[in-house]
Design a protein around this motif. Structure first.
Motif, PDB file in Angstrom:
ATOM      1  N   ALA A  24       0.858  -1.189   0.000  1.00 50.37           N
ATOM      2  CA  ALA A  24       0.000   0.000   0.000  1.00 50.37           C
ATOM      3  C   ALA A  24       0.888   1.229   0.000  1.00 50.37           C
ATOM      4  CB  ALA A  24      -0.918   0.015   1.210  1.00 50.37           C
ATOM      5  N   ARG A  78      -7.574  -0.920  -0.118  1.00 56.71           N
ATOM      6  CA  ARG A  78      -6.823  -2.008  -0.754  1.00 56.71           C
ATOM      7  C   ARG A  78      -7.458  -3.360  -0.416  1.00 56.71           C
ATOM      8  NH1 ARG A  78      -4.208  -4.626  -3.906  1.00 56.71           N
ATOM      9  NH2 ARG A  78      -2.065  -5.353  -3.666  1.00 56.71           N
ATOM     10  N   ASP A  99      -4.617   3.995   2.927  1.00 51.76           N
ATOM     11  CA  ASP A  99      -5.138   3.253   1.777  1.00 51.76           C
ATOM     12  C   ASP A  99      -5.454   1.793   2.089  1.00 51.76           C
ATOM     13  OD1 ASP A  99      -4.733   5.549   0.304  1.00 51.76           O
ATOM     14  OD2 ASP A  99      -2.773   4.918  -0.466  1.00 51.76           O
TER      15      ASP A  99
END
Length: 382
Positions: free
Chosen positions: A290, A299, A295
């Motif tokens: 990531a 993800r 995120d």
């Protein structure tokens, strides 16, 4: 020796099925009308043995304890990473064919096919070194070879603190994370030190606990007395026999793990991992590619959706399964370090978000809005 003469000796040894001993090499040279003195002959034998049995010109680099990656982009483009960014070395190959031969031989040692029909290979060598190779014309100009060195002994947490990977005071947080049996993920980019940090943390797990590792390529070597290692494998030339990471996670659940570890969460195995962490398997962990800790939920959502898990179900399981994210970066000098710690919480829409708890930079250390939540999870660590 010239490349042509070296090829001649190599071909003679291959045709005769002989080992590159001094006597055999001397005989091969005599057959080509070349006679060497004892010192020269022993030098040729060393070079041939290194090329035919070892990693050729790359042997000294792989033996260097500071080298973590060896990257070959061409005959005269050999780079290494010693933890301070990439450095161009003086090591070179005679020509592009020498790079190709080495890549194909290493792939064969690892039991992988590497030729024009299958121009790439991803495998693990017997000593644990991670191999990736790509042949032309997929690799433009020359064979590209990447070797990730796995050292036989894992770094300890104290060594990572001394190296600057774990910031001052961060070791107390990490020890509390393991003691509290929280499930966590280590995120970061390629080569940021995720596997190294995970192995060090697994070394803190109590000696009476059973750790079961599931990895595509076995890289984790935690310093722990009770570790079971499961490794996936690709399909054979007939397209059969493939063992996926998802298969390994399912098998690991039947092996009474106290800590279930997925070396790298990258596909459908995320479904079984989240399900396992929601059914009594506390303290599970793994790594995830990531760009930032923020995120990580997105993800995982992408991986879960691709595996057939709907968005609401994934966020529901994620909220109950994973508590903390540790994010690693490589700074401007190439040093790997923990940049921040985040806790996973649900927002007003019911989706999981990564809330900052601790942040370390080159200049400062900061408590963030999630610090109180992290303290509660860890039992009041400071």
């Amino acid at each position: 020796m010239s490349a042509g003469l070296l090829d001649g000796v190599r071909q003679w040894l291959a045709e005769s099925g002989a080992e590159p001993t001094p006597a055999r090499v001397a005989q091969a040279l005599r057959d080509q009308g070349r006679v060497l003195g004892d010192a020269e002959l022993l030098g040729v034998v060393r070079d041939l043995r290194s090329e035919l049995v070892g990693a050729g010109p790359l042997e000294p680099l792989l033996a260097d304890p500071e080298v973590t990656d060896v990257l070959v982009s061409g005959p005269d483009q050999v780079w290494v990473d010693r933890g301070q960014g990439l450095e161009l070395t003086e090591v070179s190959f005679t020509d592009a064919q020498a790079v190709r031969r080495l890549a194909q031989r290493l792939a064969a040692v690892a039991g992988r096919r590497l030729d024009d029909a299958r121009p790439w290979a991803d495998a693990r060598l017997p000593d644990g070194t991670r191999l990736h190779a790509v042949l032309p014309p997929v690799a433009v100009g020359s064979t590209c070879l990447s070797l990730r060195v796995v050292r036989p002994k894992a770094f300890s947490l104290a060594e990572l603190v001394a190296a600057g990977t774990v910031p001052p005071g961060g070791d107390r947080v990490l020890r509390s994370l393991i003691d509290a049996r929280l499930s966590f993920l280590i995120s970061g980019g390629t080569g940021s030190g995720k596997t190294t940090l995970l192995a060090a943390l697994l070394g803190l797990v109590g000696a009476k606990e059973r750790i079961v590792l599931a990895e595509d390529s076995a890289e984790l070597r935690p310093d722990h007395p009770h570790v079971v290692r499961l490794e996936g494998r690709p399909a054979n030339q007939e397209g059969a026999g493939r063992v996926t990471l998802r298969d390994l996670v399912r098998q690991a659940l039947r092996m009474r793990p106290d800590r279930l570890v997925v070396g790298e969460v990258r596909g459908a195995e995320v479904v079984h991992l989240l399900a396992a962490l929601n059914t009594g398997h506390e303290g599970g962990c793994g790594t995830l590619h990531a760009n930032a800790a923020a995120d990580v939920p997105a993800r995982l959502e992408a991986l879960g959706t691709a595996a057939g898990l709907d968005r609401a179900a994934l966020h529901s399981q994620l909220a109950a399964a994973v508590s903390v994210v540790l994010h690693l970066v490589r700074d401007g000098t190439g040093r790997r370090r923990i940049a921040e710690v985040r806790v996973l919480e649900r927002d007003s829409a019911g989706l999981v978000v990564a809330v900052p708890a601790l942040r370390w930079s080159e200049e400062a250390f900061a408590y963030e809005q999630g610090w109180e939540r992290l303290q509660n999870l860890l039992g009041g660590v400071r």
